[in-house]
Design a protein around this motif. Sequence first.
Motif, PDB file in Angstrom:
ATOM      1  N   UNK A 165      -5.289  -7.274 -11.021  1.00  0.00           N
ATOM      2  CA  UNK A 165      -3.935  -7.629 -10.618  1.00  0.00           C
ATOM      3  C   UNK A 165      -3.902  -8.151  -9.181  1.00  0.00           C
ATOM      4  N   UNK A 166      -4.679  -7.541  -8.309  1.00  0.00           N
ATOM      5  CA  UNK A 166      -4.719  -7.996  -6.925  1.00  0.00           C
ATOM      6  C   UNK A 166      -5.313  -9.398  -6.826  1.00  0.00           C
ATOM      7  N   UNK A 167      -6.315  -9.679  -7.638  1.00  0.00           N
ATOM      8  CA  UNK A 167      -6.892 -11.024  -7.647  1.00  0.00           C
ATOM      9  C   UNK A 167      -5.882 -12.053  -8.134  1.00  0.00           C
ATOM     10  N   UNK A 168      -5.115 -11.696  -9.165  1.00  0.00           N
ATOM     11  CA  UNK A 168      -4.078 -12.599  -9.666  1.00  0.00           C
ATOM     12  C   UNK A 168      -3.000 -12.821  -8.612  1.00  0.00           C
ATOM     13  N   UNK A 169      -2.660 -11.777  -7.863  1.00  0.00           N
ATOM     14  CA  UNK A 169      -1.585 -11.894  -6.882  1.00  0.00           C
ATOM     15  C   UNK A 169      -1.966 -12.848  -5.757  1.00  0.00           C
ATOM     16  N   UNK A 170      -3.246 -12.984  -5.453  1.00  0.00           N
ATOM     17  CA  UNK A 170      -3.662 -13.882  -4.365  1.00  0.00           C
ATOM     18  C   UNK A 170      -3.264 -15.328  -4.634  1.00  0.00           C
TER      19      UNK A 170
ATOM     20  N   UNK B   8       0.829  -1.210   0.000  1.00  0.00           N
ATOM     21  CA  UNK B   8       0.000   0.000   0.000  1.00  0.00           C
ATOM     22  C   UNK B   8       0.864   1.261   0.000  1.00  0.00           C
ATOM     23  N   UNK B   9       0.319   2.373  -0.479  1.00  0.00           N
ATOM     24  CA  UNK B   9       1.049   3.634  -0.371  1.00  0.00           C
ATOM     25  C   UNK B   9       1.061   4.138   1.062  1.00  0.00           C
TER      26      UNK B   9
ATOM     27  N   UNK C 165       5.643  -1.446 -11.605  1.00  0.00           N
ATOM     28  CA  UNK C 165       4.774  -2.285 -10.780  1.00  0.00           C
ATOM     29  C   UNK C 165       4.028  -1.438  -9.752  1.00  0.00           C
ATOM     30  N   UNK C 166       4.756  -0.573  -9.045  1.00  0.00           N
ATOM     31  CA  UNK C 166       4.120   0.272  -8.029  1.00  0.00           C
ATOM     32  C   UNK C 166       3.068   1.184  -8.648  1.00  0.00           C
ATOM     33  N   UNK C 167       3.402   1.789  -9.791  1.00  0.00           N
ATOM     34  CA  UNK C 167       2.450   2.682 -10.443  1.00  0.00           C
ATOM     35  C   UNK C 167       1.238   1.916 -10.968  1.00  0.00           C
ATOM     36  N   UNK C 168       1.475   0.716 -11.525  1.00  0.00           N
ATOM     37  CA  UNK C 168       0.358  -0.108 -12.001  1.00  0.00           C
ATOM     38  C   UNK C 168      -0.583  -0.453 -10.864  1.00  0.00           C
ATOM     39  N   UNK C 169      -0.016  -0.711  -9.682  1.00  0.00           N
ATOM     40  CA  UNK C 169      -0.835  -1.025  -8.520  1.00  0.00           C
ATOM     41  C   UNK C 169      -1.708   0.125  -8.067  1.00  0.00           C
ATOM     42  N   UNK C 170      -1.387   1.338  -8.524  1.00  0.00           N
ATOM     43  CA  UNK C 170      -2.197   2.520  -8.213  1.00  0.00           C
ATOM     44  C   UNK C 170      -3.039   2.970  -9.406  1.00  0.00           C
ATOM     45  N   UNK C 171      -2.969   2.205 -10.516  1.00  0.00           N
ATOM     46  CA  UNK C 171      -3.768   2.521 -11.692  1.00  0.00           C
ATOM     47  C   UNK C 171      -3.255   3.675 -12.522  1.00  0.00           C
ATOM     48  N   UNK C 172      -2.006   4.092 -12.311  1.00  0.00           N
ATOM     49  CA  UNK C 172      -1.447   5.238 -13.024  1.00  0.00           C
ATOM     50  C   UNK C 172      -1.074   4.820 -14.452  1.00  0.00           C
ATOM     51  N   UNK C 173      -1.387   5.615 -15.475  1.00  0.00           N
ATOM     52  CA  UNK C 173      -0.973   5.296 -16.851  1.00  0.00           C
ATOM     53  C   UNK C 173       0.548   5.193 -16.956  1.00  0.00           C
TER      54      UNK C 173
END
Length: 322
Positions: free
Chosen positions: A310-315, A138-139, A249-257
Motif C-alpha cells: 500500500x505504501x508503494x502504491x501511495x507513492x 504514522x502512529x 484506512x488507518x488500521x490497514x496501514x498498521x496491518x490490523x485485520x
Amino acid sequence: PYMPITVLSRQPMRTKLTYRVDAIYTFHFFQWNRRMCHTKLYISGGGSLIQDVTSRRSLWYYLYNIRQAKRHHNKVLMYGCGIGPVIRERHRKLAAQTLNRYVDAITLREPDSLTELRSMGVENPDTRLSADPALTLPPADDVLVDSTLLSHGVPPQGDYICFALRNWHGFDEKLPAIRAAAVHAYEKLGLMPVFLAVEKFQDPAVIQRAAEGLSVPHYLITKPEEPAAIIGVLSRMRLVVSMRLHALIFAAGQGVPLVGIVYDPKVSAFLKYIGQDLYLDLAELEDSALCALIDQAAARERDAGQVQHLLEMERINLETAP
C-alpha cells in the motif's frame, strides 16, 4: 521542499499553529483568489469530493475551486481521490467538463473511482491508480498512545476488538446485531470491545448508543485525538470492525485485520482494492453474519506485506504531481 504552502481550512488559525503553514478560511473567496495569483500548483483532495450524495453545493464548491485555480494559471492535481457517486445527470456532465478542461492529473485511491470517471467521460487528465494518502500517516509514539488509552480507562496492553461506527439510515435497527457481535468477541474469542469515536461531532453519541445495555465489559473512547493518536490506538487492536472508512484506512496501514460494514460504496471499493474480503452491507447486517466475519478476521495475522504494498502504491500520488 522550500515551496510555501497555503491551506484552505475551516479553522485557519489552528491549521497555522499545528502544521506551520499559511491558511485561509475555506469560504473566503476574495482572499483565496488573490492568493492564487501567486501560486503554481493547486491540490484538490483527498476523499470523495466529486460526489453529489452528501451535498450538491459541496460538488459545486470543489468544481469552482478547480476552475479558478486553472484560470489563475496553476497546475491542478486531484490527489488521492475517491470519485462518486455523482447521481444527477447534469452534475455528471458538469463534473466531466470541468475535469477534462481544467485538471492536469488525477490520482485515485481505488479502481471503482477510475470506472466512475470513465463512465462520466473524463479522459483528458493524466489519471493513475494509487492509494489513499492517509495510509502514510504514522502512529503517535507509545507514550502518547498509552496516555490516550489510559485517559479513557483502557489498559494500554490487552486483547481488544475495536468498533468504529457512524450514524446512517437504518443504523439503529442494526444495533442489536452489533451488540451481539461484541458479546461474541468477548465470550468466544477473549477480545475486549472498545468503541472508538473517529469523528468528534457525531460519533461519540453513536458509540454510546451502540454500547448501551451491553452485557459484557467494554470501553468507550469518546474524545477523538489527533490522527496520529487514533492510528496508535487502532494499532493496539487485534482486529477492527468499522463503518468509518478512515478507521479502515488507518488500521490497514498498521496491518490490523479488518471487518467492514458498508454504508457507502467507497467502503467496499477500498476493501476490495487492498484485497480484504471480510465485509457486508449495513442493510444485510445480522449478528450471525457479523460474528462469522469476526471469527475469520481473528484467525488472521497482521499483514506487513500488505502495508508495504500500500505504501508503494501511495507513492504514485507524489510521482504524478505536475
